[in-house]
Design a protein around this motif. Sequence first.
Motif, PDB file in Angstrom:
ATOM      1  N   LEU A  57       0.819  -1.208   0.000  1.00 16.91           N
ATOM      2  CA  LEU A  57       0.000   0.000   0.000  1.00 16.91           C
ATOM      3  C   LEU A  57       0.857   1.265   0.000  1.00 16.91           C
ATOM      4  N   ASP A  58       0.265   2.305  -0.566  1.00 13.27           N
ATOM      5  CA  ASP A  58       0.910   3.617  -0.572  1.00 13.27           C
ATOM      6  C   ASP A  58      -0.209   4.656  -0.509  1.00 13.27           C
ATOM      7  N   TYR A  59      -0.106   5.586   0.434  1.00 13.41           N
ATOM      8  CA  TYR A  59      -1.134   6.611   0.606  1.00 13.41           C
ATOM      9  C   TYR A  59      -0.520   8.005   0.545  1.00 13.41           C
ATOM     10  N   ALA A  60      -1.280   8.939  -0.003  1.00 17.38           N
ATOM     11  CA  ALA A  60      -0.918  10.341   0.136  1.00 17.38           C
ATOM     12  C   ALA A  60      -1.050  10.725   1.605  1.00 17.38           C
ATOM     13  N   ASP A  61      -0.262  11.687   2.022  1.00 15.75           N
ATOM     14  CA  ASP A  61      -0.319  12.117   3.418  1.00 15.75           C
ATOM     15  C   ASP A  61      -1.731  12.542   3.805  1.00 15.75           C
ATOM     16  N   SER A  62      -2.435  13.162   2.885  1.00 18.52           N
ATOM     17  CA  SER A  62      -3.783  13.655   3.172  1.00 18.52           C
ATOM     18  C   SER A  62      -4.784  12.524   3.374  1.00 18.52           C
ATOM     19  N   ALA A  63      -4.443  11.334   2.901  1.00 14.88           N
ATOM     20  CA  ALA A  63      -5.355  10.196   2.985  1.00 14.88           C
ATOM     21  C   ALA A  63      -5.054   9.267   4.161  1.00 14.88           C
ATOM     22  N   LYS A  64      -3.857   9.362   4.692  1.00 10.80           N
ATOM     23  CA  LYS A  64      -3.453   8.438   5.760  1.00 10.80           C
ATOM     24  C   LYS A  64      -4.349   8.588   6.978  1.00 10.80           C
ATOM     25  N   GLY A  65      -4.806   7.456   7.480  1.00  6.46           N
ATOM     26  CA  GLY A  65      -5.646   7.450   8.670  1.00  6.46           C
ATOM     27  C   GLY A  65      -7.119   7.672   8.398  1.00  6.46           C
ATOM     28  N   ARG A  66      -7.458   8.077   7.186  1.00  5.86           N
ATOM     29  CA  ARG A  66      -8.861   8.325   6.849  1.00  5.86           C
ATOM     30  C   ARG A  66      -9.366   7.448   5.708  1.00  5.86           C
ATOM     31  N   PHE A  67      -8.512   7.161   4.738  1.00  5.19           N
ATOM     32  CA  PHE A  67      -8.901   6.387   3.564  1.00  5.19           C
ATOM     33  C   PHE A  67      -8.255   5.013   3.609  1.00  5.19           C
ATOM     34  N   THR A  68      -8.952   4.028   3.050  1.00  5.94           N
ATOM     35  CA  THR A  68      -8.424   2.672   2.960  1.00  5.94           C
ATOM     36  C   THR A  68      -8.661   2.137   1.556  1.00  5.94           C
TER      37      THR A  68
END
Length: 121
Positions: A57-68
Amino acid sequence: QVQLVESGGGSVQAGGSLRLSCAASGPIFAIRDMAWHRQTPGKERELVARITRDGDLDYADSAKGRFTITRDNAEKAVYLQMNSLEAEDTSTYYCYANLRPLNIYVYRDYWGPGTQVTVSS
């Protein structure tokens, strides 16, 4: 013909949730990375989340903790669960897949047409 089709966009109040879905269809041999990007008018398209065939997995900082982001390899589908939505998440969300069509011996990038997400504050 290979195509990606998104669904699940819509309007929601800040703090709410939405789940985006994307299914790949057509003559497909294999899919490597799948991802969600988003783009707002006047800005460049940006990565939201990416998942490899093996589940990395790889997330944008803005998505971490909120998006899955998740995927179903058997269904050739990728999903994005978005929680705690903010007005800044308002954008057009695009599904992406790096895949190899049948009878074509290279991997290519494919994009869905996009689905609108609007978050009101």
